[in-house]
Scaffold this active site. Sequence first.
Site, PDB file in Angstrom:
ATOM      1  N   GLU A   1      12.683  -2.158  11.180  1.00 44.12           N
ATOM      2  CA  GLU A   1      12.136  -1.050  10.422  1.00 44.12           C
ATOM      3  C   GLU A   1      10.959  -0.416  11.181  1.00 44.12           C
ATOM      4  O   GLU A   1      10.037  -1.121  11.591  1.00 44.12           O
ATOM      5  CB  GLU A   1      11.615  -1.678   9.132  1.00 44.12           C
ATOM      6  CG  GLU A   1      11.497  -0.818   7.952  1.00 44.12           C
ATOM      7  CD  GLU A   1      11.137  -1.666   6.717  1.00 44.12           C
ATOM      8  OE1 GLU A   1      11.395  -1.188   5.628  1.00 44.12           O
ATOM      9  OE2 GLU A   1      10.592  -2.781   6.848  1.00 44.12           O
TER      10      GLU A   1
ATOM     11  N   CYS B   1      10.303   1.298   1.937  1.00 42.30           N
ATOM     12  CA  CYS B   1      11.279   0.256   2.309  1.00 42.30           C
ATOM     13  C   CYS B   1      12.699   0.799   2.294  1.00 42.30           C
ATOM     14  O   CYS B   1      13.591   0.182   2.866  1.00 42.30           O
ATOM     15  CB  CYS B   1      11.193  -0.913   1.337  1.00 42.30           C
ATOM     16  SG  CYS B   1       9.636  -1.767   1.434  1.00 42.30           S
TER      17      CYS B   1
ATOM     18  N   LYS C   1      -2.639  -9.056  -7.154  1.00 43.42           N
ATOM     19  CA  LYS C   1      -3.375  -8.871  -5.903  1.00 43.42           C
ATOM     20  C   LYS C   1      -2.894  -7.558  -5.298  1.00 43.42           C
ATOM     21  O   LYS C   1      -1.824  -7.482  -4.707  1.00 43.42           O
ATOM     22  CB  LYS C   1      -3.116 -10.012  -4.914  1.00 43.42           C
ATOM     23  CG  LYS C   1      -4.033  -9.912  -3.704  1.00 43.42           C
ATOM     24  CD  LYS C   1      -3.471 -10.548  -2.467  1.00 43.42           C
ATOM     25  CE  LYS C   1      -2.474  -9.727  -1.734  1.00 43.42           C
ATOM     26  NZ  LYS C   1      -2.940  -8.424  -1.229  1.00 43.42           N
ATOM     27  N   PRO C   2      -3.701  -6.484  -5.453  1.00 39.52           N
ATOM     28  CA  PRO C   2      -3.298  -5.219  -4.835  1.00 39.52           C
ATOM     29  C   PRO C   2      -3.591  -5.277  -3.339  1.00 39.52           C
ATOM     30  O   PRO C   2      -4.342  -6.139  -2.882  1.00 39.52           O
ATOM     31  CB  PRO C   2      -4.191  -4.188  -5.530  1.00 39.52           C
ATOM     32  CG  PRO C   2      -5.409  -4.945  -5.942  1.00 39.52           C
ATOM     33  CD  PRO C   2      -4.997  -6.386  -6.147  1.00 39.52           C
TER      34      PRO C   2
ATOM     35  N   TRP D   1       0.809  -1.226   0.000  1.00 42.25           N
ATOM     36  CA  TRP D   1       0.000   0.000   0.000  1.00 42.25           C
ATOM     37  C   TRP D   1       0.838   1.271   0.000  1.00 42.25           C
ATOM     38  O   TRP D   1       0.309   2.355  -0.194  1.00 42.25           O
ATOM     39  CB  TRP D   1      -0.924   0.014   1.231  1.00 42.25           C
ATOM     40  CG  TRP D   1      -0.214  -0.336   2.501  1.00 42.25           C
ATOM     41  CD1 TRP D   1      -0.225  -1.555   3.142  1.00 42.25           C
ATOM     42  CD2 TRP D   1       0.655   0.501   3.277  1.00 42.25           C
ATOM     43  NE1 TRP D   1       0.581  -1.512   4.262  1.00 42.25           N
ATOM     44  CE2 TRP D   1       1.134  -0.256   4.371  1.00 42.25           C
ATOM     45  CE3 TRP D   1       1.079   1.820   3.170  1.00 42.25           C
ATOM     46  CZ2 TRP D   1       2.008   0.241   5.336  1.00 42.25           C
ATOM     47  CZ3 TRP D   1       1.957   2.338   4.122  1.00 42.25           C
ATOM     48  CH2 TRP D   1       2.408   1.552   5.184  1.00 42.25           C
ATOM     49  N   ASN D   2       2.161   1.168   0.257  1.00 44.59           N
ATOM     50  CA  ASN D   2       2.927   2.421   0.418  1.00 44.59           C
ATOM     51  C   ASN D   2       3.187   3.128  -0.910  1.00 44.59           C
ATOM     52  O   ASN D   2       3.413   4.336  -0.945  1.00 44.59           O
ATOM     53  CB  ASN D   2       4.224   2.190   1.201  1.00 44.59           C
ATOM     54  CG  ASN D   2       5.175   1.248   0.520  1.00 44.59           C
ATOM     55  OD1 ASN D   2       4.774   0.482  -0.352  1.00 44.59           O
ATOM     56  ND2 ASN D   2       6.433   1.294   0.898  1.00 44.59           N
TER      57      ASN D   2
ATOM     58  N   GLU E   1      10.985  -8.216  -3.099  1.00 51.05           N
ATOM     59  CA  GLU E   1      11.558  -6.970  -2.576  1.00 51.05           C
ATOM     60  C   GLU E   1      10.981  -6.815  -1.183  1.00 51.05           C
ATOM     61  O   GLU E   1       9.823  -6.449  -1.013  1.00 51.05           O
ATOM     62  CB  GLU E   1      11.190  -5.803  -3.500  1.00 51.05           C
ATOM     63  CG  GLU E   1      12.037  -4.571  -3.248  1.00 51.05           C
ATOM     64  CD  GLU E   1      11.264  -3.475  -2.560  1.00 51.05           C
ATOM     65  OE1 GLU E   1      11.460  -3.328  -1.330  1.00 51.05           O
ATOM     66  OE2 GLU E   1      10.493  -2.786  -3.234  1.00 51.05           O
TER      67      GLU E   1
ATOM     68  N   GLY F   1       6.960  -6.240  -0.166  1.00 53.06           N
ATOM     69  CA  GLY F   1       6.310  -6.161   1.137  1.00 53.06           C
ATOM     70  C   GLY F   1       7.281  -6.546   2.239  1.00 53.06           C
ATOM     71  O   GLY F   1       8.490  -6.413   2.072  1.00 53.06           O
ATOM     72  N   SER F   2       6.733  -7.091   3.314  1.00 51.11           N
ATOM     73  CA  SER F   2       7.585  -7.351   4.487  1.00 51.11           C
ATOM     74  C   SER F   2       8.408  -8.631   4.311  1.00 51.11           C
ATOM     75  O   SER F   2       8.041  -9.532   3.543  1.00 51.11           O
ATOM     76  CB  SER F   2       6.711  -7.489   5.730  1.00 51.11           C
ATOM     77  OG  SER F   2       6.002  -8.712   5.664  1.00 51.11           O
TER      78      SER F   2
HETATM   79  C1  SIN Z   1       9.307   0.510  -1.487  1.00 50.42           C
HETATM   80  O1  SIN Z   1       9.144   1.158  -0.481  1.00 50.42           O
HETATM   81  O2  SIN Z   1       9.079  -0.698  -1.498  1.00 50.42           O
HETATM   82  C2  SIN Z   1       9.748   1.121  -2.782  1.00 50.42           C
HETATM   83  C3  SIN Z   1      10.440   2.399  -2.623  1.00 50.42           C
HETATM   84  C4  SIN Z   1      10.900   2.995  -3.933  1.00 50.42           C
HETATM   85  O3  SIN Z   1      10.711   2.425  -5.017  1.00 50.42           O
HETATM   86  O4  SIN Z   1      11.485   4.062  -3.878  1.00 50.42           O
END
Ligand code: SIN
Length: 522
Positions: free
Chosen positions: A426, A329, A218-219, A194-195, A295, A273-274
């Site tokens: 984090e 992230c 899947k959003p 969602w970020n 990622e 995600g996590s």
């Molecule tokens: C992320 O937070 O997973 C991606 C961050 C980014 O692409 O800058």
Amino acid sequence: MRPPHRLASVSLVFTARLKPQFIPRHPALRYRMTSTSPFGLKEPSLVRHQAFIDGKWVDAKEGAVIRVTNPATAEELGTVPEMGLAETKEAIKAASKAFKTWSKTTAKHRHDILMKWFALMREHTDDLARLITLENGKPFAEAKGEHAYSSSFVEWFAEEAVRTYGEVVPSAIPNIRNVVVKQPIGVVSILTPWNFPSAMITRKLGAALAAGCTAVIKPPPETPFSALALVELATRAGVPPGVINVVTTQTNVAEVGREMCENTAVKKVSFTGSTPVAKLLYGMAASTLKKVSLEAGGNAPFIVFDDADIDAAIEGVIVCKFRGTGQTCVCANRIYVQSGVYAEFASRLAERVAAFKVGNGLDKDTTHGPLIHERAVEKVQRHVDDAIAQGAQLLLGGARLPGAGSFFAPTVLADVPAGALVNKEETFGPLAALTRFETEEEVIRLANDAPVGLAGYFFSKDAGRVWRVAEALEVGMVGSNTGLISQAAIPFGGVKESGLGREGGHGIEEYMNVKLIAFGGI
Ligand code: SIN
């Protein structure tokens, strides 16, 4: 900081009505027929309240819905279907069927469609950015930045589509010619966070479509509307039925996720995600040895040496720590400052952060928005309380802001011990935690003392140190004298428990198989 009542004062209710042709007939969706739309888009038809399977907008078989709320107001924005296993299987089936034809199209054809999609995204910038702000909370200007980032992946991968060259390899066996070709891998499962409601979709989907793959997406349940609007535009650009499918889910996420990873028709899983969820999906995908791109989480060190340009380091940490209100992230999480500049850096940072305007992202003065939900607020509070209990000093902020939305005051802590929770995991929130260090050796040891390694940043004007530290940091991406690294052209990804594979850059390769054809009898 603005007084808290300002946070609650902005009304998000707009009166634009849904166009009659978009009014759904399902009884579970009658709510939408009678209420006013809270979206207020110039083109209301970009708001889709249904999932998308085999070229059709569809409801959940059982009629269940997910309620999506605006994190700045806690008001409901609308609903999307709560789908499950049956719909996921249908989506995978549709993607498998479409793969037979989409994979046979020319790279130029796919390039052209992607470029049309890119143009449509640009044409609808304001609406798409507004959707991001409404469902994620980030300020409108920042949402426009995400939108530009998001559309740049579509453009980038359109350009990559026509450059997936193979090679001719000299043969050690007489009378053979070795030709290496690249072919689309097949149906891809895409699971996004969602970020970045838009950019994390296009970074994966752009590459997949360009390569000739088809997809089931899947959003996240928090921000499905951006994903659905992107798919609406992709369809208008000419992406054929079945090539992109979207399954929305929240309660049934475990069975949907498992199917997306274990179904034998799926050949690749791409997830952002996590780390715990990445490990879970990796295990499931292992059952059929699928290719994966994961990622996962970061816990980025941000190092300021005595010889740094302090102005640049302050600018760097502001963007790096507080982008997305600290919810990326690659956000700085552990901020290590050398003792010679520590006091100056801490007081200047606190002064800058004190000038932030926290509020509803649609308010033009807002510089920083809410966190995504109350769980996120609670996590930041836990990290603050733990650091203070271990001897950290509170320079600014430190608590939730009052009001209906999930706001946390931008916070600066000094003298945070290395063992504090914020230095171990984090935070994903607006907490800048400063830890003092003395030597380069010490800070490299601290920075690398983490199970994850996505991004790392440092500021120094010493050319020798710049090389040493860049090489020594155990991360996938280093920002040397910059706090912003993200762009479509770079290989984005991490090492250690931050994941596998790279997105962006040459990331189209992650969606292709390499095949040798050895021609004999020559
Ligand atoms: C992320 O937070 O997973 C991606 C961050 C980014 O692409 O800058």
